[in-house]
Design a protein around this motif. Structure first.
Motif, PDB file in Angstrom:
ATOM      1  N   THR B 175       0.865  -1.177   0.000  1.00 46.12           N
ATOM      2  CA  THR B 175       0.000   0.000   0.000  1.00 46.12           C
ATOM      3  C   THR B 175       0.905   1.231   0.000  1.00 46.12           C
ATOM      4  N   PRO B 277      -5.133   6.597   0.729  1.00 43.53           N
ATOM      5  CA  PRO B 277      -6.593   6.641   0.848  1.00 43.53           C
ATOM      6  C   PRO B 277      -7.008   6.433   2.304  1.00 43.53           C
ATOM      7  N   ALA B 278      -8.205   6.883   2.655  1.00 40.27           N
ATOM      8  CA  ALA B 278      -8.719   6.603   3.990  1.00 40.27           C
ATOM      9  C   ALA B 278     -10.229   6.495   3.914  1.00 40.27           C
ATOM     10  N   SER B 279     -10.798   5.572   4.651  1.00 38.14           N
ATOM     11  CA  SER B 279     -12.241   5.424   4.686  1.00 38.14           C
ATOM     12  C   SER B 279     -12.825   6.585   5.489  1.00 38.14           C
ATOM     13  N   ALA B 280     -14.109   6.838   5.299  1.00 36.76           N
ATOM     14  CA  ALA B 280     -14.756   7.957   5.988  1.00 36.76           C
ATOM     15  C   ALA B 280     -14.585   7.815   7.496  1.00 36.76           C
ATOM     16  N   ALA B 281     -14.738   6.608   7.990  1.00 40.62           N
ATOM     17  CA  ALA B 281     -14.641   6.376   9.441  1.00 40.62           C
ATOM     18  C   ALA B 281     -13.224   6.662   9.929  1.00 40.62           C
ATOM     19  N   HIS B 282     -12.282   6.142   9.171  1.00 35.26           N
ATOM     20  CA  HIS B 282     -10.881   6.352   9.543  1.00 35.26           C
ATOM     21  C   HIS B 282     -10.530   7.836   9.524  1.00 35.26           C
ATOM     22  N   LEU B 283     -11.068   8.511   8.526  1.00 40.30           N
ATOM     23  CA  LEU B 283     -10.808   9.938   8.380  1.00 40.30           C
ATOM     24  C   LEU B 283     -11.311  10.704   9.605  1.00 40.30           C
ATOM     25  N   GLU B 284     -12.482  10.295  10.057  1.00 44.45           N
ATOM     26  CA  GLU B 284     -13.073  10.937  11.235  1.00 44.45           C
ATOM     27  C   GLU B 284     -12.144  10.776  12.439  1.00 44.45           C
ATOM     28  N   GLU B 285     -11.596   9.574  12.534  1.00 46.66           N
ATOM     29  CA  GLU B 285     -10.691   9.245  13.629  1.00 46.66           C
ATOM     30  C   GLU B 285      -9.434  10.137  13.559  1.00 46.66           C
ATOM     31  N   PRO B 313      -6.891  12.894   3.792  1.00 43.35           N
ATOM     32  CA  PRO B 313      -6.191  11.813   4.525  1.00 43.35           C
ATOM     33  C   PRO B 313      -4.713  12.115   4.726  1.00 43.35           C
TER      34      PRO B 313
END
Lengths: 97, 701
Positions: B175, B277-285, B313
């Protein structure tokens, strides 16, 4: 009125000159500020007259302030004969005291 | 063994023999010696280079010739170690020669082979397979296969795997985050060894000569520099300055390089369209993490400086890095030793300056954080350049002097002497702490490009000389617009050129002199206010008191009669040496007296036959002092009126004031021809002392 004495470092020769100028001012009963400066800062300083050792001639050109050069820095007579007339003149122009 | 780009004829000035002499270890040895200006023990060298003392002795023998050929002098001092005398050659010049003389026979040891393989895989530019490695590294098929296995295992720890296609070509399966981590970690290896900086510094020198295909100590380092984007001009420096200004962290902060490397990689990768890349949830974190808001500001600055757009991200990950930097600094802060030293330093400095307690907890923390890397450098014998050193010594002689004295608390704890460069930094801290006490009320924004504490110091000087000024903020150039948008600012004062509209900008040096201060005052409409005397020159009026008198300075061991001298240089040196022998000044001061006359002319010849050489007060002056020497034969200084000179009175001042009493008494003495004649004809030092005594306060006036 402000008289600035100048030397390379701003604390040796210029200090000697300053002491003479102070004596001279007392003698002439003229009130004026005296200060010392090193060569590097002299251009930014404000003064009515600059007194410096004659070896500084080449370093002190194109100044808007009159400069008096002294050969023998401990010779009161030389300093008096060169500086006193200018001091008197400045004092008169400034309106006396 | 593989010949790497290896035509020795291409290597400028270096014979084949030389090349084989300077293997990697010997190069490293020279670099270590070059970084230190104190002798290093062979034992220490052996530990650092992970070899035996015997090998080091052998290496030193080999290096000796190379040094001699290049005009250097390798000095071995019994019981204290080895020292490389650079004989006036610049460090960069020596490093360039070192790189040019580098080993053209490239011995690819297993670790370097594997690092190279990793770097090729990371670059992904060419197909890698055991066969290609065989040719490129000059190893057997089985060695190539083994190397690949080791590499695969190592990469596996990052969660990266190798993929082999039908034709046998091998590529990385990683990645973006994994890729960056590997690159950052590999670069970090070099950062720790100091190779990265050296390499980046010498790159420009070697690039100007494209015909010289210089073989570096490490080809993998070259690749890593490219992959991390650090090959762009001054990237490392620019980023370090930006981050340090933005976070208020000194550029010497040990945890900084790691962060900077990550930033460089991020900028370079995002430009290539390779983002994390980052998922929406991860981004929130990520957004809720501690460093996020700082990351946003820093990201903005990066975007402007490097014309790149950082997706969210990326900013989030930047925040993670910042949080980890903060943690590291916290850990440093808990290092009680540095704190104790910082507190002791300020305590001693306060008493030396005759002021009340100077420091608050912030100052102590800032200094403690700075002391940590200083201690590290001292114990490792590393040498840090201080680009501001001369300016500090010239413009802050008092702080420099006090810092060098108060620095003793550090020296005694570490057991090593502080070089002037480090004292310069201490002086800046001191200056900032002293002047910070007088903060004030006008709305000025300061802009600083670089330098440890430069911003603080500038802020301090300004508030000292302009008490009506309030420093509303200190920002880097990239932060200016942002600051102006949410702060009310009347004026901008900057140490570097800015392109600003609708705003008055004054430019100053980091340590502004009187002229600059006056100019700013004028601009701010403050010039009517009485200017406080800059270097305490006005204090000169407070004569008397406890100031030393002439007879305090011109004591028996400060007078020498009938000293031989061929010319004025010898005369000044002989007179200065009297002060050196008395422990009043270091020999550096004697040299500066000579230089002052060379630069400014013979104005120190104050009266017929009498010279009073002097130079600025620096750390080389331990106490206010003066000597008197009578020359055997008069010499000419080039002063038409007052030559030749037979009496020399060198003066060493610590400030603009302490020597005042003695100087005024000397002036009186110089005016008295009879007493001068007594000195000129004196048959003993005691006779001179009698004359000097007459100008002591009892007999005066």
């Amino acid at each position: 009125m402000k008289i600035l004495t100048v030397c390379g470092m701003g604390f040796g020769t210029s200090l000697m000159l300053k002491m003479f100028i102070q004596d001279l001012l007392k003698e002439l009963n003229i009130k004026a500020d005296t200060d010392v400066s090193d060569l590097g800062s002299v251009r930014g300083s404000q003064a009515d007259l600059i007194v410096a050792p004659s070896d500084m001639k080449t370093h002190l050109v194109d100044l808007s302030i009159p400069v008096i050069f002294i050969e023998n820095l401990i010779d009161k007579r030389e300093i008096r004969s060169k500086v006193a007339p200018v001091l008197k003149q400045l004092h008169e122009t400034a309106g006396g005291a | 063994m593989l010949r790497w780009n290896g035509d020795p004829a291409l290597v400028s000035g270096a014979t084949r023999e030389e090349c084989s002499i300077l293997n990697e270890r010997r190069q490293a040895l020279i670099r270590i010696l070059l970084e230190s200006h104190q002798p290093i023990t062979i034992r220490h060298l052996a530990t650092v280079l992970k070899t035996s003392s015997r090998t080091i002795r052998y290496d030193l023998g080999q290096i000796n010739d190379w040094c001699a050929d290049n005009g250097l002098n390798l000095i071995r001092k019994p019981h204290s170690g080895v020292l490389l005398d650079q004989r006036g050659l610049s460090r960069d010049d020596i490093l360039r020669r070192l790189v040019l003389a580098g080993p053209s026979e490239f011995v690819a040891r297993p670790a370097e082979r594997q690092r190279l393989t990793v770097s090729w895989l990371l670059a992904g530019a060419e197909a890698i397979c055991p066969e290609s490695l065989q040719t490129r590294l000059g190893v057997s098929h089985s060695t190539a296969v083994n190397d690949l296995r080791t590499v695969e295992n190592w990469l596996g720890r990052y969660g990266i795997s190798l993929r082999r296609d039908a034709a046998g070509a091998i590529t990385l399966q990683s990645t973006e985050r994994q890729w960056r981590q590997v690159v950052a970690d590999l670069v970090a290896e070099y950062t720790e060894g100091g190779q990265l900086l050296t390499r980046l510094r010498t790159t420009s020198a070697t690039e100007r000569n494209p015909s010289h295909d210089v073989v570096d100590e490490s080809e993998s380092l070259r690749t890593m520099i490219q992959l991390s984007g650090l090959d762009a001009a001054n990237r490392l420096q620019t980023l370090t300055e930006m981050v340090s200004e933005h976070l208020g962290v000194p550029p010497t902060e040990p945890a900084l390089p790691n962060l900077v490397v990550h930033l460089a990689i991020a900028v370079s990768r995002v430009r290539q369209g390779k983002t994390i890349p980052a998922s929406a949830a991860h981004l929130e974190e990520l957004r809720s993490a501690a460093g996020y808001s700082t990351a946003e500001r820093l990201a903005e600055a990066l975007e402007q400086a490097f014309q790149v757009r950082l997706p969210e991200p990326e900013v989030g990950y930047l925040g993670l890095h910042l949080a980890s930097l903060a943690q590291k600094r916290q850990a440093d802060d808990e290092d009680g030793e540095s704190r104790v030293m910082a507190r002791d330093f300020y305590r001693l400095a306060s008493s030396l300056l005759g002021a009340g307690p100077l420091m608050d907890e912030d100052d102590i923390l800032a200094l403690a954080l700075h002391l940590k890397p200083i201690r590290h450098r001292l114990s490792e014998g590393l040498f840090l350049r201080n680009p501001l050193l001369n300016e500090i010594k010239q413009k802050l002689p008092k702080f420099f002097e006090v810092a060098s004295k108060a620095g003793k608390v550090v020296e005694s704890r570490v057991g090593l002497r502080l070089p002037e460069e480090e004292i310069g930094y201490l002086a800046i801290h001191l200056g900032a702490a002293v002047e910070k006490k007088k903060l004030s009320r006008r709305r000025v924004l300061l802009v600083c490009g670089s330098g440890i504490g430069t911003a603080n110091l500038l802020a301090a000087s300004l508030s000292k000389y302009m008490p009506d000024v309030e420093i509303v903020g200190t920002v880097s150039p990239v932060g200016v617009e942002d600051a102006l948008s949410h702060l009310r600012v009347d004026h901008v004062i900057s140490t570097i050129r800015l392109d600003l509209q609708d705003m008055r900008v004054s430019y100053v040096s980091g340590i502004p002199d009187q002229a600059e201060i006056q100019l700013i005052k004028k601009r701010l409409g403050l010039e009517q206010e009485a200017a406080p005397a800059l270097a305490g020159a006005k204090g000169a009026r407070i004569a008397g008191g406890n100031l030393p008198v002439l007879s305090d300075l011109l004591t028996k061991n400060h007078i020498a009669l009938d000293v031989p001298a061929m010319n004025w240089q010898e005369a000044v040196t002989a007179a200065g040496d009297v002060l050196v022998r008395a422990g009043d000044v270091d020999s550096a001061y004697v040299q500066s007296m000579v230089q002052a006359i060379e630069q400014l002319g013979p104005y120190v010849v104050v009266a017929p036959g009498c010279a009073m050489p002097h130079a600025r007060p620096t750390a080389a002056v331990r106490r206010v002092s003066m000597s008197l020497i009578r020359l055997r034969e008069p010499v000419r200084f080039g002063n038409e009126e007052n030559d030749p000179v037979d009496l020399v009175f060198p003066l060493a001042a610590v400030d603009t004031n302490t020597h005042l009493k003695a100087l005024s008494q000397l002036t009186k003495l110089l005016q008295n021809e009879a007493d001068l004649k007594r000195i000129r004809t004196a048959r003993s030092v005691d006779e001179v002392l009698d004359v000097v005594q007459r100008y002591s306060p009892d007999s005066e006036e």
